[in-house]
Enzyme design. Structure first.
Site, PDB file in Angstrom:
ATOM      1  N   GLU A 418      22.033 -39.509 -57.835  1.00 21.67           N
ATOM      2  CA  GLU A 418      20.599 -39.729 -57.583  1.00 21.67           C
ATOM      3  C   GLU A 418      20.052 -40.835 -58.480  1.00 21.67           C
ATOM      4  OE1 GLU A 418      19.831 -38.503 -54.926  1.00 21.67           O
ATOM      5  OE2 GLU A 418      21.284 -36.871 -54.776  1.00 21.67           O
ATOM      6  N   HIS A 421      20.718 -44.159 -57.015  1.00 20.08           N
ATOM      7  CA  HIS A 421      19.742 -44.507 -55.968  1.00 20.08           C
ATOM      8  C   HIS A 421      18.479 -45.153 -56.528  1.00 20.08           C
ATOM      9  CE1 HIS A 421      21.479 -42.984 -52.322  1.00 20.08           C
ATOM     10  NE2 HIS A 421      21.483 -41.722 -52.684  1.00 20.08           N
TER      11      HIS A 421
HETATM   12  N1  BES Z   1      19.399 -39.111 -50.192  1.00 22.98           N
HETATM   13  C1  BES Z   1      20.185 -37.933 -50.252  1.00 22.98           C
HETATM   14  C2  BES Z   1      19.430 -36.688 -49.882  1.00 22.98           C
HETATM   15  C3  BES Z   1      19.398 -36.422 -48.408  1.00 22.98           C
HETATM   16  C4  BES Z   1      20.502 -35.892 -47.783  1.00 22.98           C
HETATM   17  C5  BES Z   1      18.285 -36.711 -47.666  1.00 22.98           C
HETATM   18  C6  BES Z   1      20.484 -35.672 -46.428  1.00 22.98           C
HETATM   19  C7  BES Z   1      18.258 -36.494 -46.309  1.00 22.98           C
HETATM   20  C8  BES Z   1      19.361 -35.970 -45.678  1.00 22.98           C
HETATM   21  C9  BES Z   1      20.750 -37.725 -51.653  1.00 22.98           C
HETATM   22  O1  BES Z   1      20.852 -38.874 -52.396  1.00 22.98           O
HETATM   23  C10 BES Z   1      22.143 -37.213 -51.493  1.00 22.98           C
HETATM   24  O2  BES Z   1      22.942 -37.918 -50.976  1.00 22.98           O
HETATM   25  N2  BES Z   1      22.416 -36.010 -51.945  1.00 22.98           N
HETATM   26  C11 BES Z   1      23.711 -35.402 -51.811  1.00 22.98           C
HETATM   27  C12 BES Z   1      24.347 -35.146 -53.143  1.00 22.98           C
HETATM   28  C13 BES Z   1      25.339 -36.195 -53.528  1.00 22.98           C
HETATM   29  C14 BES Z   1      25.959 -35.919 -54.862  1.00 22.98           C
HETATM   30  C15 BES Z   1      26.402 -36.451 -52.504  1.00 22.98           C
HETATM   31  C16 BES Z   1      23.527 -34.092 -51.090  1.00 22.98           C
HETATM   32  O3  BES Z   1      22.380 -33.692 -50.914  1.00 22.98           O
HETATM   33  O4  BES Z   1      24.496 -33.491 -50.690  1.00 22.98           O
HETATM   34 ZN    ZN Z   2      22.443 -40.073 -51.821  1.00 28.10          ZN
END
Ligand code: BES
Ligand code: ZN
Length: 982
Positions: A418, A421
């Site tokens: 995060e 990002h």
């Molecule tokens: N931007 C995403 C959150 C997200 C996920 C928003 C799906 C909308 C739909 C966040 O940065 C993300 O990718 N989170 C991952 C964790 C990461 C360590 C792979 C998650 O939520 O699984």
């Molecule tokens: Zn992400």
């Protein structure tokens, strides 16, 4: 100057107060009912025609109706589920309406704007948001003033809203401060758009202010502005209000131009109770008394220019801990006060990663603060809202006495992801969702760099191969995959691509590019990209151009190379054939099931040819790897004379598989047996994964793949083991109901025995050794190794008597053994701990452990809990169902449960959710028979799977592959296992 500015701002906020009060005093309904709009030429507030008494009546009638439905449903539901034949599909759901775009507004009129994308003649510059959540009454009201600039002449305004009840709007010109006459307004629910027709044309460069008042329900729906709750140890329930906007739910919290390229400055004013605090992307400016009921109004600093999906605000009663980075950024973690002691690891990690990224990216984090907050109900793992990152509890809280190293690594990974990002995504944002990979692929690669910074003992870089590289290769070898860059339009399509391709293949192709350019050129390119596109948007081509421009002497045409990896789906298999010292290299698209898919594969602009950086390692080399480019063609190269073997793609940096002639495979197998350490752990993992997948595709014999596993008796490293066990688990799932499974178990036990003996049920060794121990013990128990089962059961009973008595890193296997081989009482103990524990990682382990039961009655009860929010949080519904589906005893129950409750799921995921595809893949792709294939196909033929549409296709393709695998390989695998089981 200073005082003038101050006065003006104060004045502005008092206007807000007045407007908000009048909004509330007017007694508008909170019902989001179909609005009856009265087009009027007047500039006065337009009120929704719905009086309070009407609203109350409607609410009562709806409430009674819902209670009635619930009563009927509870009587109608069969009490003992197995009585119903397992393959009966409830045909209650109607055939989905064919998807014809209709553009009918809520009042029945034609909606004049006929594009899912907003018109390009207006761009928002700033939003002044006033929001008043009434948490106890479960609704919120708000007002937004959108300052908009005219790009090209227009006489209408279109913006987004979703499930908001608009109670008033007006439009004012900033040229003369005069109201602009409006003649018509319409809402188009399917497109989530609101249209206002103006009485005059707006001129280019004119600025206007669109003010909208609105209200909506504040319920536990995990998207938009929603309500979440948690319990104190006293049992008292506390409620909070929080947001999740990505990709398209900012429009569910306030009217806005909800597209990522429409960046603007945001100001928030939020009403709260005294006992709460509020949080926003930016620091709090001031708090003032809101009214005489004791409410307060928090005013926040204006944000930097950013996309709507990154806005976030929270009202809660959490505690926090803070530290300041060397650059003066205040980093805080917020969590319920009883859990804040579990936040230290995340706070320290966030501080160190933020400091590290500042120098790694060469661009400083621009905000004065970074908050991380644990949200009790959260759909994703975490969300990178700029300056206010929201996390699922398990992704941020870590208790060293209770949580495992796996939990710890997950917290580090999510924090690093995060924070990455904050640069890739927040500072520079993809122009449209078709380039989502620019956000998620980057963060998926950089999270390894960040987590490695938090703790080098995690050996993150070694894990990339098994966690992202091989898993995305698997998905990308199906004909229903998609290119990294993929056209998407509506919220369903956008949600659908938060998948392994955007994340893991995206990350893998960046890692490949880094290996081509080398670290310093790669970094220089990234810094250049961030610098030239900051506070703005970029497309994939902008990234290639920045990397090229930052390295003018480079001989590689980055765009030409990378287009072949991002603009067509799939990847190549390179076939290496040796004749003396001459090597011929050919490339073909790798498909796991070419026989069944050739006719459905869409054409590619690159005809499924790639620019492949082919690296070679031979038995004559020490450390140096030869690089040969295959420029969308075949190639030739030479090797030294009299070499024993060739291994291509050294380090598994390139996104391709490699096949060799049988003689070379045999030499590789021999080398592994003699001294496997001449290959790196990543290369060993790659050899195994390539061989098994080539065998699945029919390109090498199963014998070669299985022979490659023979050396594992000497393997001590986690990464090759993980690759091997994942592939062997695939074979296991196919033959688990066959006679040969006995031989499979015997062979597997032989294979893992050395590690089992060496690792034992202890808590020693390196990070990856602990991981390996977990896997080996799980397999030993699964394979029926009696001493392991007994030990696991004994430790489970020890845990029942004293929860602190077992090692956190052995918990997963102990709970699994205890439940799988235990009694109903043991299962209920897990349920009790699930309900009582205050450690989120422990709750998660309990959730998983209950799915291992072999008692179908308990599994059915548990499935029932998954939709009962008083038992299982809705964020965990898919986890419960999917883990039951992964248990052979629960596979059919879970699939049947999803079919039975399809309408509930379909309603829950409506309007776009990534949960739908997870659920479908989880329950519908394990099957291996034609009968099941036909059933899954028939079920979805009659239903609209929304954001799960591609998941349905992928699941069917997987089942087909499973069927074909058995047809093609059962005999050979059976024969091999017969020979090697004793
Ligand atoms: N931007 C995403 C959150 C997200 C996920 C928003 C799906 C909308 C739909 C966040 O940065 C993300 O990718 N989170 C991952 C964790 C990461 C360590 C792979 C998650 O939520 O699984
Ligand atoms: Zn992400």
């Amino acid at each position: 100057m200073q005082s003038l500015k101050h006065r003006r701002k104060r004045g502005a906020s008092s206007t807000i107060q007045m407007e908000e009060r009048s909004l509330i005093d007017e007694g508008d309904t909170i019902l989001n009912k179909k609005a009856v709009y009265e087009p009027s030429g007047s500039q006065r507030c337009r009120q929704l025609v719905c009086s309070r008494s009407w609203a109350v009546t409607i609410l009562i009638v709806m409430g009674l109706f819902l209670i009635l439905i619930a009563i009927i449903a509870s009587f109608a539901r069969p009490q003992t589920l197995p009585c119903t034949p397992l393959n009966t599909v409830t045909e209650a759901a109607t055939t989905p309406a064919p998807k014809v775009q209709t553009y009918i507004a809520t009042n029945g009129k034609d909606f004049p704007w006929k594009d899912i994308r907003l018109p390009k003649n207006l761009i928002p510059e700033s939003y002044d948001i006033l929001i008043h959540p009434n948490i106890s009454q479960s609704y919120f009201k708000g007002r937004v003033i959108m300052k908009v600039r005219v790009i090209s002449q227009t006489d209408f305004v279109v913006f987004h809203i979703k499930n908001l009840n608009v109670t008033h709007f007006d439009v004012k010109s900033l040229k003369d401060g005069e109201p602009i006459h409006t003649t018509e307004y319409l809402e188009y629910k399917e497109g989530q758009q609101f249209y206002i027709k103006l009485g005059r044309s707006l001129e280019v460069d004119e600025q206007v202010e669109v003010t909208v008042k609105f209200e909506a329900l504040l319920v536990n729906k995990l998207v938009g502005f929603y309500k979440s709750s948690y319990k104190l140890s006293t049992g008292e329930e506390r409620h909070i209000a929080t947001t999740h906007f990505e990709p398209t739910d900012a429009r569910g919290a306030f009217p806005c131009f909800d597209e990522p390229q429409l960046k603007a400055n945001f100001t928030l004013n939020i009403v709260r109770d005294k006992q709460h605090i509020s949080l926003f992307n930016m620091p709090l400016k001031k708090t003032e008394v809101y009214d005489n009921t004791g409410l307060l109004l928090d005013n926040y600093d204006t944000s930097v220019k950013m996309s709507t999906y990154l806005v976030a605000f929270v009202v809660c009663d959490f505690a926090n801990i803070s530290k300041t980075t060397s650059d003066g950024v205040k980093v805080s973690v917020y969590a319920p006060s009883e859990l804040i002691s579990q936040a230290d690891f995340a706070l320290d990690g966030a501080v160190s990663v933020l400091e590290y990224y500042n120098s790694f990216f060469g661009v400083k984090y621009p905000l004065p603060k970074q908050d991380l907050i644990a949200i009790p109900d959260f759909a994703a793992g975490a969300m990178e809202n700029w300056g206010l990152i929201t996390y699922r509890m398990t992704a941020i809280l870590y208790d060293p006495k209770v949580s495992s190293l796996g939990n710890k690594q997950w917290v580090a990974t999510v924090v690093a992801h995060e924070l990455a990002h904050q640069w890739f995504g927040n500072l520079v944002t993809m122009e449209w969702w078709d380039d989502l990979w620019l956000n998620e692929g980057f963060a998926s690669y950089v999270e390894y760099i960040g987590a490695d910074q938090i703790n080098p003992d995690f050996h993150m870089h070694d894990q990339f191969v098994t966690e992202d590289f091989l898993t995305s290769m698997y998905l990308d070898s199906m004909s229903n995959s998609h290119p990294v860059h993929v056209p998407v339009d509506n919220p369903d399509e956008i949600n659908e691509i938060f998948d392994k391709i955007s994340y893991s293949k995206g990350g893998s192709v960046l890692r490949m590019l880094r290996s081509i350019l080398g670290q310093s050129k790669f970094k220089a390119g990234l810094t250049h990209y961030l610098t030239i596109h900051k506070y703005s948007n970029a497309r994939t081509d902008d990234l290639w151009m920045a990397l090229q421009d930052a390295n003018p002497k480079l001989h590689v045409n980055i765009k030409a190379v990378m287009d072949t990896w991002t603009k067509q789906m799939g990847y190549p298999v390179v076939t290496v054939k040796q004749t003396g010292t001459l090597l011929s290299l050919t490339q073909d698209r790798f498909l796991l099931n070419a026989a069944h898919t050739n006719d459905v594969v869409p054409s590619s602009p690159f005809k499924y040819k790639w620019y492949i950086p082919l690296t070679l390692l031979t038995s004559a080399d020490n450390e140096t790897h030869q690089l040969t480019w295959m420029n969308m063609t075949s190639a030739e190269t030479t090797v030294p004379p009299n070499i024993k073997w060739i291994k291509a793609n050294s380090g598994m940096n390139g996104f391709y598989r490699v096949n060799y002639d049988t003689a070379n495979w045999k030499h590789l197998i021999r080398q592994l047996m003699d001294n496997h350490k001449v290959f790196s752990a990543a290369d060993r993992a790659g050899l195994i994964d390539d061989a098994f997948n080539l065998a699945r595709a029919g390109l090498v014999s199963q014998k070669i793949a299985l022979d490659l596993t023979l050396y594992l008796v000497k393997e001590v490293e986690y990464v090759p083991w993980k690759a091997a066990l994942d592939n062997l688990a695939y074979i296991e799932s196919r033959i688990i109901y066959k006679e040969v499974y006995t031989n499979f178990k015997a062979y597997m036990l032989k294979l893992i025995m050395n590690r089992l003996t060496a690792l034992q049920w202890t808590d020693s060794g390196s990070h990856l050794e602990m991981f390996l121990r977990g896997h080996i013990l799980m397999w030993a128990v699964k394979l029926g190794n009696q001493p392991s089962i007994e030990k696991g059961k004994q430790l489970f009973q020890q845990w029942v008597h004293d929860h602190a008595s077992i090692d956190p890193n052995l918990k997963t296997v102990i709970y699994m053994t205890g439940v799988k081989y235990g009694t109903e009482e043991d299962w209920r103990e897990c349920l009790k701990v699930y309900e009582e524990t205050h450690v989120p990682s422990e709750k998660q382990k309990m959730l998983m452990s209950m799915s291992y039961s072999r008692d179908t009655r308990l599994l059915n009860q548990y499935l029932g809990f998954s939709l009962n929010t008083s038992k299982v949080r809705s964020q965990d519904t898919e986890t419960v169902i999917n883990s039951i589906a992964a248990n052979p005893s629960g596979q059919l129950l879970a699939w049947r449960f999803v079919q039975q409750n399809w309408d509930t799921f379909s309603e829950r995921y409506k309007g776009g959710s990534f949960g739908m595809s997870r659920l479908i893949k989880g329950v519908a792709s394990h099957f291996s028979t034609q009968f099941d294939y036909d059933e899954v196909k028939a079920f979805f033929a009659k239903r609209d799977a929304g954001s799960g549409t591609r998941a349905v296709k992928q699941s069917l393709e997987k089942i087909q592959m499973n069927i074909d695998w058995l047809e093609r390989n059962e005999a050979e695998v059976t024969d091999w296992l017969n020979k090697h089981s004793s």
